[in-house]
Each structure stands twice: as structure tokens, then as C-alpha cells.
Design an enzyme around this catalytic site. Structure first.
Site, PDB file in Angstrom:
ATOM      1  N   GLU A  27       6.929 -57.815 -49.207  1.00  8.58           N
ATOM      2  CA  GLU A  27       7.351 -57.913 -50.538  1.00  8.58           C
ATOM      3  C   GLU A  27       7.451 -56.473 -50.970  1.00  8.58           C
ATOM      4  O   GLU A  27       6.674 -55.551 -50.736  1.00  8.58           O
ATOM      5  CB  GLU A  27       6.296 -58.425 -51.444  1.00  8.58           C
ATOM      6  N   LYS A  99      11.563 -64.401 -56.885  1.00 10.15           N
ATOM      7  CA  LYS A  99      10.241 -64.906 -56.880  1.00 10.15           C
ATOM      8  C   LYS A  99       9.993 -65.671 -58.227  1.00 10.15           C
ATOM      9  O   LYS A  99      10.430 -65.242 -59.158  1.00 10.15           O
ATOM     10  CB  LYS A  99       9.466 -63.811 -56.999  1.00 10.15           C
ATOM     11  N   CYS A 141       4.917 -63.862 -51.905  1.00 16.07           N
ATOM     12  CA  CYS A 141       3.589 -63.440 -52.215  1.00 16.07           C
ATOM     13  C   CYS A 141       2.613 -64.649 -53.308  1.00 16.07           C
ATOM     14  O   CYS A 141       2.317 -65.545 -52.586  1.00 16.07           O
ATOM     15  CB  CYS A 141       3.653 -62.168 -53.193  1.00 16.07           C
TER      16      CYS A 141
END
Ligand SMILES: O=C(O)CNC(=O)[C@H](CS)NC(=O)CCC(=O)C(=O)O
Length: 261
Positions: A27, A99, A141
Site C-alpha cells: 500500500e 480502499k 490494508c
């Protein structure tokens, strides 16, 4: 960003020398800002980002697909998107995921981060895409803490679920490995989790421990403690093993009792 690109070019070389079919980077591989304001100030579109253009050049030259987390400008100019790109072997950006779950925490004597201050949240799960490794699915993440997204991606046909990350040290120590193994076991999929490692600035250190996990939950690779230099790990994706595990222990969901996700 120039420094990060140099580091990624070294990792590309290592991946090519290892005979890898794709390279998975963490990331926010382009940069980690010291503040939300800096994160927004540094953002560039993929067309103007020397970091992304450089990786596209590497992918094209080495015929090596690269999966990499970056920042992209938000719809609102005061924010960015936290995305991951699949750059194919022709150097084209073929897939992109934004995300969904943002990391807003205030842990006593631990990390205080409010990602939603400067990041726009993604609104959709991106179906797995076909690669020479199998069907790859992207998450990022903090998404790791939400089994729903992994299960949805498995239902959509994923063989490999990726969790490119920049975990904090205390949460990494406590949760990183167990969450990754749980996602691999419950989805009966490979998990590839490239992780940032070490000190970014005065305020941020990342836990590291990039991992590759097989669909039985076995750790095939674990590299990068917090004092280590960037490194790659490799593993073989065994489609016979995927089939075997899914056939021997079918995880048939009771969607007549709880909703399908
Ligand atoms: O800041 C950037 O530019 C890139 N983004 C990140 O590093 C993000 C948001 S701060 N980090 C995480 O989601 C860590 C999650 C985590 O550590 C946990 O779930 O425990």
C-alpha cells in the site's frame, strides 16, 4: 517518490531474477506523508506521477505485471484516493481498486490516525481478474479486518486475495499474521500481503512482515522485520492444492439462514 521508485526498481530486478510471474508491492508505495496535508499536497494523477510512469516502464520492459498501492487525486481536491493498480505486462493500468475501509483509530499510548481526514473511501468491491497466476483480487490494508470483503471476493472466483499494507507496529504485532491466516483459511485462497517496513518519518513506522499464505493457512514466506531493507519473497501458486482443499472441505454457506455477501 524518486527514492521509492529506485527501491521498487531494485525489487523488480530481484523479482525478474527469481523468475516471478508478477510482483506485489505494498500500500502507498509512492510515499507516506507526515500529515494528511502533506499526503494531499504530494498527490499526482497516474499520468503525471513519475513513480507510476516508472513502474509502467519497468513492467513493459521486463514483461512483469506489477500490483502496487499508490495515492490518486480525490474527486474533492482536499482529499486523495488510496488505490492499488494492476499494471499488466504491457505496462498498462488494467485494473484498479480503491480502499473501502479507512483506518481511523485513536489507541491510548499507540497510533492515532484518521485516514478519513484526507482519503475518500472507495464504494465498490472489484471482481477478481484473470492473470497468469490465477484470479487475483485486490483489497488494501485495513480491509484485512473485514472478512466480508474476502468472502465476497472468494464467491466472485478469487484464487489469490491481496492485502497490500502499511500496518502500524503495535497492531501488526498483535494482529497481522493471525488476520492474514484467517482470511486464507476461511476463503481457501492464497493470500499475498506485501507490507511497508521500517521508519517513514518522525511519526510513522511500519511493521513489515510481508507474507504469502497458502489456502490451508500455512505461511510460505515472511520477510522484513522493522530494521530490514526492502526485500521480496516468492512462492508457487499451486492450483491443484486450491482445488484439493476446496473439494475436500467445501465451505457451503447457509445463505438460507444468513445473507449472502
Ligand atoms: O497513510 C498513507 O498514505 C497510506 N495509508 C496507510 O498507511 C493506512 C492508513 S493510515 N494504514 C492502515 O490502514 C494501517 C492499518 C493497520 O495498521 C491496522 O489495521 O492495524
Amino acid at each position: 517518490m524518486a527514492h521509492n521508485l529506485r527501491q521498487c526498481r531494485v525489487l523488480v530486478k530481484k523479482a525478474v531474477n527469481a523468475g516471478a510471474k508478477a510482483l506485489f508491492l505494498p500500500e502507498a508505495s509512492d510515499y507516506i506523508g507526515i500529515s494528511g496535508a502533506e499526503t494531499v499536497k504530494l498527490v499526482k494523477s497516474v499520468h503525471d506521477s513519475e513513480f507510476v510512469l516508472g513502474l509502467q516502464e519497468e513492467a513493459r520492459r521486463e514483461k512483469l505485471p506489477i500490483h502496487v498501492g499508490v495515492h490518486e487525486p480525490g474527486l474533492d481536491v482536499s482529499k486523495v484516493k488510496n488505490t492499488v493498480l494492476w499494471i499488466d505486462e504491457k505496462g498498462e493500468i488494467a485494473h484498479r481498486y480503491q480502499k473501502i475501509h479507512l483506518f481511523d483509530v485513536d489507541i491510548k499510548d499507540g497510533p492515532v490516525l484518521k485516514e478519513s481526514n484526507c482519503v475518500e473511501k472507495g464504494m465498490k468491491i472489484v471482481p477478481p481478474f484473470t492473470t497468469s497466476l490465477g484470479k487475483v483480487a485486490s483489497t488494501i490494508c485495513f480491509d484485512l479486518r473485514f472478512p466480508e470483503i474476502g468472502i465476497a471476493l472468494k464467491r466472485l472466483g478469487a484464487d489469490i486475495i491481496t492485502y497490500p499494507s502499511a500496518f502500524t507496529v503495535p497492531t501488526g504485532k498483535a494482529h497481522w499474521e493471525i488476520l492474514l491466516r484467517a482470511r486464507a483459511i476461511e476463503t481457501q485462497s492464497y493470500v499475498i500481503a506485501a507490507a511497508q517496513v521500517g521508519k517513514h518519518n518522525e511519526k510513522r513506522v511500519s511493521y513489515g512482515h510481508s507474507m504469502i499464505i497458502d489456502p490451508w493457512g500455512a505461511i510460505l514466506a515472511d520477510v522484513g522485520g522493522i530494521d530490514d531493507e526492502p526485500e521480496i519473497a516468492t512462492a508457487t501458486i499451486d492450483h491443484d492444492l486450491l482445488r484439493k482443499i476446496r473439494m475436500e472441505m467445501p465451505l457451503l454457506r447457509r445463505t438460507d439462514v444468513y445473507p449472502e455477501i
